[in-house]
Design an enzyme around this catalytic site. Structure first.
Site, PDB file in Angstrom:
ATOM      1  N   ASP A 226      38.128  45.634  34.936  1.00 50.49           N
ATOM      2  CA  ASP A 226      36.831  45.341  35.570  1.00 50.49           C
ATOM      3  C   ASP A 226      36.778  45.782  37.037  1.00 50.49           C
ATOM      4  O   ASP A 226      36.002  45.233  37.823  1.00 50.49           O
ATOM      5  CB  ASP A 226      36.495  43.836  35.485  1.00 50.49           C
ATOM      6  CG  ASP A 226      36.381  43.359  34.033  1.00 50.49           C
ATOM      7  OD1 ASP A 226      36.044  44.183  33.181  1.00 50.49           O
ATOM      8  OD2 ASP A 226      36.641  42.173  33.775  1.00 50.49           O
ATOM      9  N   ALA A 227      37.611  46.758  37.381  1.00 53.06           N
ATOM     10  CA  ALA A 227      37.670  47.178  38.784  1.00 53.06           C
ATOM     11  C   ALA A 227      37.318  48.647  38.972  1.00 53.06           C
ATOM     12  O   ALA A 227      37.471  49.196  40.057  1.00 53.06           O
ATOM     13  CB  ALA A 227      39.060  46.890  39.354  1.00 53.06           C
TER      14      ALA A 227
END
Lengths: 282, 282, 282, 282
Positions: A226-227
């Site tokens: 999720d980065a």
């Protein structure tokens, strides 16, 4: 004939002039030019759409551009024609809203792609594959089978010449093995306003925190969960009257719209990635 | 005469009926009733506005309500009249946008408060106090002087009978000593979409992460930094074309609007706090 | 057993107390109460959700309520149980986005309705009926056949006991004959931010005017075109870079989300109509 | 030295190449280039920001550009240096929110302008002129005095070398006499989402119609009332719980933010007008 050219290079004087000069010289007309300078990083970005009345010998043009322009400015660049439709694989798990949304856009000609297959770790959405007449590959993933499953996924991707992957609420972590083969070509939808509530159960976490706005984020997948570089985000207001279930229902609408926008930006070559961020020429 | 009553208690049958019955019996008319049940926590919340043609003997009414209704349902409750203006202290540092915004609303009668003083750890905004003819107390805060400064702040707050405090971009952490005396009565504006980017320099962090939306959050201050009950949030879109400076400029508009909305909700008794979350009857 | 009760009547003292008293007396528990007073019109609106442990004899309860409460306050009221699913007819023409969106919500259990049929003046979307296994009635409409077509539509509606109609981009004007039978039970989606750009080709008109925001509006159909009570609206930003075609594509996403929200509000009995306006208890 | 150049001309091949070539030749570096083609109207728009290390002889440069580039492509163009602050006159009536907002931005250095005077048909806001130490001219307007008042306004505008006028809720119609002297240089804020609710009392009309969203619109003033090129719009949600008074209060926040954004776009030379529409290079 139409070309879309994406360029980035160290910022310096004369880039636009040289590039547009090259295009004019080979008989092209710049119909759209978008440009951006990241002043912190001192990097120049450009997206050009050009039209040509005559048919181009593309390999020669590319070779010429590389030697006459790109080398001079240390450009990294790519060029796309409108001749071939990109091939998009859809990965899903059990939720159907993003899948339905993308397929109905595809069906009505809004997404100019081929969809060689839908792949899922569950059988739940097989009926949608049938509704839309698209092959549905069921590749279960367990702790033990994870590596074999990834090899199977990769072979499907290669066999079908897939250009990019859309994770339409695919609830498994994609392994580096696949990410490495599709750098900035795997699009995920995360059901929170990243970086808030990364990881699992973001709606529950948002409810717990008592936020007044929820969000969804579409991003390219990188190895850090999720980065990856954010392509698109949107939000919706919530209040104390909403339960977690309401958050999830409201969130579904955000998720499908945000993911579809990201897919359309990617398809129209309007996204460039640099330093884990995106430049979006929208 | 108008009363606003806020109630919360364990959820159970008959609360609305009993409460509205009490009001009718003493000659009142319910002109607005908002109610909410937190089903997870099994807590009932209610806000009533009632009008009375006759003047009430408020202490008697309160005593009656406590014994005839509140006790039965284990209510925590409070009642407000429109007779007295609340007294709001403004804490600021160097940024003027929130201060100007609140004072211009005050000046035009949009905020029905008294503002006994502006307090700052810097002298920068003293001129605004002069423009609006409001006392400006300069209380510098250094590591060494922090405790003495808090005592000075407290004595100003007590001397002026302050009801609630608004931190209009006050760049110091407020100590528990003050928070304890003003529970759910200190309103802060944080320049991010909490819980993303809590702490210092949120615009820089947002820029670094490459988000496409920035936000501002107004919340009641608790001992844990930027973790108190959220009153109001709003967002604005950003893109790769925006620098950190642009984020900050866009953010200023968010901050002042979000803070003003929170102050207005608080003033109109539309906020209730429970389990570190708010119920906002807007 | 759960009941949802909708009430409106002249504003007066004691309504809430009497109504909640009645419910408590017959063994019910009010789990949600929303109330609104239109002070200009002096009309009181209320929506109650109540739970009953025992099964009710509904006709008796209704009769009692009418005589003991409703008459006293001159209430217009209605009561809904959760026992039966409402029956929703879908009218479409050639655009598929709203239809796909509603059907995918229906398929995943988000919309608790029965859909007896899809009706269209064109054959274009028949394949979607097949995909979702829902009867598709083709009723062509020409100037000459309009009256006969309406009679055919009415007979389908009656035969299938339709409760309400959703015009999911149905491009024909619905006649008073049908509107009269479905007062405040025909939901339309108009592709503009009403009252701006009522009538045909709103995106073209919006483009011509150079607006920076476009919208979509869902409303109940009345005899005056695009002038019925508004249920829901939403907007999206546009800029000089967008063509009419871009407006239309952006608008599709607005239309389907706004229409779905309106349908869900209607289904959960959260809409009340008065003076050509809606009260939305959301 | 920094120049900002705005160009529009019939769309044709080679414009970008020729223009950037000219700038490079005189020692400039293009630091931002925005370009747009209105395909319907076949008009090309461009905005360039260029930096020069050496000082330019601006009249010579302008003459050269006119003959070597502009003439060739039939350009209409203008060039701005950052040497002088534009002079902005503020026209107001009785509402103070837009005035306070603009002046507080001015005070904190957010608006790089000179404000030679505030002009009003009422005395009500004179105190704000005093607070901010800016001359306040009271020019009453009655039916009889309208022409004389306009002459007085014009003489103030001329005497103070005003570059552009901001109508910060000025409640009088500006006459063609003044509009003609300030084409696309008078910025108005209208308190509705134009073209909905043009003319007087838009909040009352919006309330009457039962809209769920209200808006504000900033536009250049033309002879047709509320019909000039739109610069910026924004909206806020409302519901049945809001009275006309609430619409007005919510609207004030929209109005001041939207007007400020429009003023900032105008000041940074990011607006171009064509066919009664704007191109906004934001």
């Amino acid at each position: 004939m139409k070309l879309t050219i994406l360029i980035h290079c160290p910022d310096q004087s004369g880039i636009i002039h040289s590039t547009t000069g090259f295009i004019t010289n080979i008989g092209g007309n710049v119909i759209y030019l978008d440009q951006h300078v990241d002043k912190q990083a001192e990097v120049f970005f450009m997206r050009l759409e050009c039209e040509f009345l005559a048919t181009l010998d593309l390999p020669t043009v590319k070779n010429d551009f590389e030697h006459k322009v790109a080398k001079v400015y240390q450009m990294e660049w790519s060029v796309f024609t409108d001749a071939e439709k990109p091939r998009m694989a859809l990965f899903v798990s059990k939720y159907n809203h993003c899948l339905y949304d993308l397929l109905s856009r595809y069906q009505s000609g809004e997404l100019l792609v081929d969809i060689p297959f839908i792949l899922s770790n569950h059988k739940d959405l097989e009926y949608i594959g049938k509704q839309f007449n698209i092959p549905y590959y069921h590749v279960p993933v367990t702790k033990e089978s994870k590596e074999a499953a990834e090899d199977e996924q990769l072979s499907f991707l290669e066999e079908h010449n897939v250009d990019f992957i859309v994770l339409a609420r695919y609830m498994q972590i994609v392994s580096p093995k696949i990410i490495d083969k599709f750098p900035n070509r795997i699009i995920n939808i995360h059901h929170s306003f990243l970086p808030a509530f990364a990881g699992a159960k973001p709606y529950h976490a948002a409810f717990e925190r008592g936020v007044k706005i929820i969000g969804a984020t579409s991003h390219y997948v990188t190895e850090e969960l999720d980065a990856g570089p954010i392509i698109e985000q949107d939000v919706a207001t919530v209040s104390h009257t909403h339960s977690v279930k309401d958050f999830i229902a409201k969130g579904r609408d955000l998720e499908k719209i945000v993911l579809a926008r990201a897919v359309k930006l990617h398809l129209s070559r309007k996204t460039m990635v640099y330093n884990n961020k995106t430049v979006i020429f929208s």
